[in-house]
Design a protein around this motif. Structure first.
Motif, PDB file in Angstrom:
ATOM      1  N   PHE A 130       4.552  -1.949  -2.125  1.00 42.15           N
ATOM      2  CA  PHE A 130       5.726  -1.655  -1.396  1.00 42.15           C
ATOM      3  C   PHE A 130       5.790  -2.295  -0.059  1.00 42.15           C
ATOM      4  O   PHE A 130       6.822  -2.538   0.507  1.00 42.15           O
ATOM      5  CB  PHE A 130       5.632   0.173  -1.026  1.00 42.15           C
ATOM      6  CG  PHE A 130       5.749   1.020  -2.090  1.00 42.15           C
ATOM      7  CD1 PHE A 130       7.231   1.060  -2.702  1.00 42.15           C
ATOM      8  CD2 PHE A 130       5.008   1.756  -2.738  1.00 42.15           C
ATOM      9  CE1 PHE A 130       7.643   1.936  -3.466  1.00 42.15           C
ATOM     10  CE2 PHE A 130       5.317   2.640  -3.866  1.00 42.15           C
ATOM     11  CZ  PHE A 130       6.827   2.698  -4.213  1.00 42.15           C
ATOM     12  N   ALA A 131       4.768  -2.383   0.670  1.00 44.77           N
ATOM     13  CA  ALA A 131       4.676  -3.110   1.989  1.00 44.77           C
ATOM     14  C   ALA A 131       5.350  -4.626   1.805  1.00 44.77           C
ATOM     15  O   ALA A 131       6.223  -4.958   2.636  1.00 44.77           O
ATOM     16  CB  ALA A 131       3.282  -3.089   2.636  1.00 44.77           C
ATOM     17  N   TRP A 132       4.654  -5.304   0.698  1.00 46.28           N
ATOM     18  CA  TRP A 132       5.390  -6.713   0.499  1.00 46.28           C
ATOM     19  C   TRP A 132       6.841  -6.718   0.467  1.00 46.28           C
ATOM     20  O   TRP A 132       7.616  -7.680   0.872  1.00 46.28           O
ATOM     21  CB  TRP A 132       4.763  -7.331  -0.547  1.00 46.28           C
ATOM     22  CG  TRP A 132       3.148  -8.054  -0.053  1.00 46.28           C
ATOM     23  CD1 TRP A 132       2.007  -7.633  -0.637  1.00 46.28           C
ATOM     24  CD2 TRP A 132       2.945  -8.808   0.975  1.00 46.28           C
ATOM     25  NE1 TRP A 132       1.056  -8.312  -0.007  1.00 46.28           N
ATOM     26  CE2 TRP A 132       1.630  -9.028   0.881  1.00 46.28           C
ATOM     27  CE3 TRP A 132       3.686  -9.679   1.777  1.00 46.28           C
ATOM     28  CZ2 TRP A 132       1.136  -9.812   2.092  1.00 46.28           C
ATOM     29  CZ3 TRP A 132       3.291 -10.378   2.793  1.00 46.28           C
ATOM     30  CH2 TRP A 132       1.975 -10.531   2.836  1.00 46.28           C
ATOM     31  N   ALA A 133       7.255  -5.569  -0.598  1.00 44.98           N
ATOM     32  CA  ALA A 133       8.622  -5.633  -0.910  1.00 44.98           C
ATOM     33  C   ALA A 133       9.534  -5.195   0.518  1.00 44.98           C
ATOM     34  O   ALA A 133      10.504  -5.753   0.270  1.00 44.98           O
ATOM     35  CB  ALA A 133       8.803  -4.392  -1.999  1.00 44.98           C
ATOM     36  N   LEU A 134       9.137  -4.343   1.179  1.00 45.25           N
ATOM     37  CA  LEU A 134       9.814  -4.053   2.426  1.00 45.25           C
ATOM     38  C   LEU A 134       9.891  -5.403   3.458  1.00 45.25           C
ATOM     39  O   LEU A 134      11.051  -5.736   3.916  1.00 45.25           O
ATOM     40  CB  LEU A 134       9.250  -2.988   2.955  1.00 45.25           C
ATOM     41  CG  LEU A 134       9.143  -1.655   2.388  1.00 45.25           C
ATOM     42  CD1 LEU A 134       8.515  -0.612   2.901  1.00 45.25           C
ATOM     43  CD2 LEU A 134      10.763  -1.095   2.059  1.00 45.25           C
ATOM     44  N   LEU A 135       8.837  -5.978   3.348  1.00 48.78           N
ATOM     45  CA  LEU A 135       8.913  -7.185   4.283  1.00 48.78           C
ATOM     46  C   LEU A 135       9.773  -8.378   3.738  1.00 48.78           C
ATOM     47  O   LEU A 135      10.561  -8.986   4.491  1.00 48.78           O
ATOM     48  CB  LEU A 135       7.573  -7.859   4.376  1.00 48.78           C
ATOM     49  CG  LEU A 135       6.603  -7.027   5.555  1.00 48.78           C
ATOM     50  CD1 LEU A 135       5.244  -7.366   5.368  1.00 48.78           C
ATOM     51  CD2 LEU A 135       7.190  -6.894   6.794  1.00 48.78           C
ATOM     52  N   GLY A 136       9.673  -8.574   2.148  1.00 48.91           N
ATOM     53  CA  GLY A 136      10.449  -9.459   1.716  1.00 48.91           C
ATOM     54  C   GLY A 136      12.044  -9.178   1.883  1.00 48.91           C
ATOM     55  O   GLY A 136      12.731  -9.988   1.785  1.00 48.91           O
ATOM     56  N   LEU A 195      12.455  -1.252   8.592  1.00 47.88           N
ATOM     57  CA  LEU A 195      11.485  -1.643   7.319  1.00 47.88           C
ATOM     58  C   LEU A 195      10.143  -2.247   7.545  1.00 47.88           C
ATOM     59  O   LEU A 195       9.318  -2.204   6.968  1.00 47.88           O
ATOM     60  CB  LEU A 195      12.479  -2.354   6.397  1.00 47.88           C
ATOM     61  CG  LEU A 195      13.518  -1.493   5.836  1.00 47.88           C
ATOM     62  CD1 LEU A 195      14.264  -2.389   4.611  1.00 47.88           C
ATOM     63  CD2 LEU A 195      13.208  -0.269   4.886  1.00 47.88           C
ATOM     64  N   PRO A 196      10.324  -3.510   8.743  1.00 45.78           N
ATOM     65  CA  PRO A 196       9.008  -4.175   8.805  1.00 45.78           C
ATOM     66  C   PRO A 196       7.921  -3.167   9.326  1.00 45.78           C
ATOM     67  O   PRO A 196       6.721  -2.986   9.069  1.00 45.78           O
ATOM     68  CB  PRO A 196       9.447  -5.229   9.727  1.00 45.78           C
ATOM     69  CG  PRO A 196      10.907  -5.604   9.613  1.00 45.78           C
ATOM     70  CD  PRO A 196      11.255  -4.071   8.988  1.00 45.78           C
ATOM     71  N   LEU A 197       8.367  -2.174  10.204  1.00 42.07           N
ATOM     72  CA  LEU A 197       7.426  -1.151  10.845  1.00 42.07           C
ATOM     73  C   LEU A 197       7.129  -0.271   9.777  1.00 42.07           C
ATOM     74  O   LEU A 197       5.797   0.048   9.860  1.00 42.07           O
ATOM     75  CB  LEU A 197       8.222  -0.235  11.712  1.00 42.07           C
ATOM     76  CG  LEU A 197       7.450   0.716  12.559  1.00 42.07           C
ATOM     77  CD1 LEU A 197       6.137   0.133  13.190  1.00 42.07           C
ATOM     78  CD2 LEU A 197       8.050   1.293  13.410  1.00 42.07           C
ATOM     79  N   LEU A 198       7.801   0.041   8.934  1.00 39.21           N
ATOM     80  CA  LEU A 198       7.232   0.981   7.587  1.00 39.21           C
ATOM     81  C   LEU A 198       6.399   0.375   6.996  1.00 39.21           C
ATOM     82  O   LEU A 198       5.536   1.038   6.273  1.00 39.21           O
ATOM     83  CB  LEU A 198       8.631   1.506   6.781  1.00 39.21           C
ATOM     84  CG  LEU A 198       8.355   2.192   5.787  1.00 39.21           C
ATOM     85  CD1 LEU A 198       7.732   3.824   6.394  1.00 39.21           C
ATOM     86  CD2 LEU A 198       9.583   2.616   4.962  1.00 39.21           C
ATOM     87  N   ALA A 199       6.660  -0.877   6.689  1.00 39.58           N
ATOM     88  CA  ALA A 199       5.582  -1.736   5.796  1.00 39.58           C
ATOM     89  C   ALA A 199       4.347  -1.842   6.328  1.00 39.58           C
ATOM     90  O   ALA A 199       3.252  -1.758   5.934  1.00 39.58           O
ATOM     91  CB  ALA A 199       6.106  -3.354   5.690  1.00 39.58           C
ATOM     92  N   LEU A 200       4.297  -1.965   7.658  1.00 42.51           N
ATOM     93  CA  LEU A 200       2.915  -1.877   8.503  1.00 42.51           C
ATOM     94  C   LEU A 200       2.473  -0.528   8.485  1.00 42.51           C
ATOM     95  O   LEU A 200       1.201  -0.465   8.494  1.00 42.51           O
ATOM     96  CB  LEU A 200       3.117  -2.510   9.820  1.00 42.51           C
ATOM     97  CG  LEU A 200       3.213  -4.095  10.017  1.00 42.51           C
ATOM     98  CD1 LEU A 200       3.344  -4.419  11.665  1.00 42.51           C
ATOM     99  CD2 LEU A 200       2.041  -4.754   9.521  1.00 42.51           C
ATOM    100  N   LEU A 222      -5.235  -2.062   4.408  1.00 41.25           N
ATOM    101  CA  LEU A 222      -4.987  -3.113   3.711  1.00 41.25           C
ATOM    102  C   LEU A 222      -5.760  -4.242   4.123  1.00 41.25           C
ATOM    103  O   LEU A 222      -5.740  -4.707   5.117  1.00 41.25           O
ATOM    104  CB  LEU A 222      -3.700  -3.442   2.989  1.00 41.25           C
ATOM    105  CG  LEU A 222      -2.992  -2.071   2.332  1.00 41.25           C
ATOM    106  CD1 LEU A 222      -1.646  -2.742   2.100  1.00 41.25           C
ATOM    107  CD2 LEU A 222      -3.800  -1.853   0.946  1.00 41.25           C
ATOM    108  N   ALA A 223      -6.218  -5.187   3.054  1.00 44.37           N
ATOM    109  CA  ALA A 223      -7.327  -6.259   3.639  1.00 44.37           C
ATOM    110  C   ALA A 223      -6.101  -7.347   4.320  1.00 44.37           C
ATOM    111  O   ALA A 223      -6.357  -8.094   5.061  1.00 44.37           O
ATOM    112  CB  ALA A 223      -7.710  -6.777   2.469  1.00 44.37           C
ATOM    113  N   VAL A 224      -4.891  -7.310   3.777  1.00 42.17           N
ATOM    114  CA  VAL A 224      -3.741  -8.252   4.338  1.00 42.17           C
ATOM    115  C   VAL A 224      -2.827  -7.616   5.346  1.00 42.17           C
ATOM    116  O   VAL A 224      -1.884  -8.220   5.521  1.00 42.17           O
ATOM    117  CB  VAL A 224      -2.882  -8.751   2.854  1.00 42.17           C
ATOM    118  CG1 VAL A 224      -3.630  -9.367   1.951  1.00 42.17           C
ATOM    119  CG2 VAL A 224      -2.161  -7.473   2.325  1.00 42.17           C
TER     120      VAL A 224
END
Length: 185
Positions: free
Chosen positions: A21-27, A66-71, A81-83
């Protein structure tokens, strides 16, 4: 025949999908900014650069939230998360793009918006464009500041571009003397 394991709780069912989910939102935001940039930059038949600037769309609800939600997904649900530090850096870059191009397109679009004021309705529309554009940029700046704080709290550092910054002196090992002690026979 084996059946897939069923998560024991709804929370554990979603926790496994957090990185996705986090990578999808940033992407998604990265793709949105990519296509918005080239749609703004490339000329079309019936538009001018100022008219494309007035409706560029760099600062939208998607690019702000969306980037804030991903974080938040990456850092506020345990375990972190490690990343998440990399995700915070990517989100910070996305916000810098949003703010930079959002401000430029806002300023260039103001000329177009106020150039066509000829009635009370168009004056109100120009005022709305000005006030809401400033509000969107303000909210984006506030969220970018929050993401910066998250990035720094995860151990991220910013480059020092100040003129006073000098690189640290490098320690050189002491040189050996060219004189050799004489041997007495």
């Amino acid at each position: 025949m084996t059946t897939p394991s069923v998560p024991s709780s709804p929370g554990s069912a979603v926790k496994a999908l957090r990185p996705l989910f986090a990578w999808a939102l940033l992407g998604y935001v990265a793709l949105q900014l990519f296509f918005t940039f080239f749609g703004w930059l490339l000329p079309s038949r019936d538009t001018t650069f100022s008219s494309r600037s007035a409706s560029a769309g760099f600062v939208t609800l998607y690019t702000i939230v969306l980037p804030l939600l991903a974080l938040l997904i990456a850092t506020q649900i345990t375990p972190v998360l490690a990343v998440s530090k990399l995700m915070a850096a990517i989100a910070l870059v996305e916000y810098l793009v949003v703010l930079f191009f959002g401000l430029i397109s806002f300023l260039l679009g103001l000329g177009r918006t106020f150039d066509y004021v000829n009635s009370a309705r168009s004056a109100f529309g120009a005022l709305e464009h000005f006030v809401m554009g400033l509000a969107e940029l303000g909210v984006a700046a506030l969220v970018a500041y929050a993401v910066l704080r998250i990035f720094l709290s995860l151990g991220g550092t910013l480059p020092d571009f100040s003129a006073r910054h000098t690189p640290p002196a490098q320690h050189t090992p002491p040189t050996q003397s060219s004189e050799q002690p004489t041997q007495i026979l």
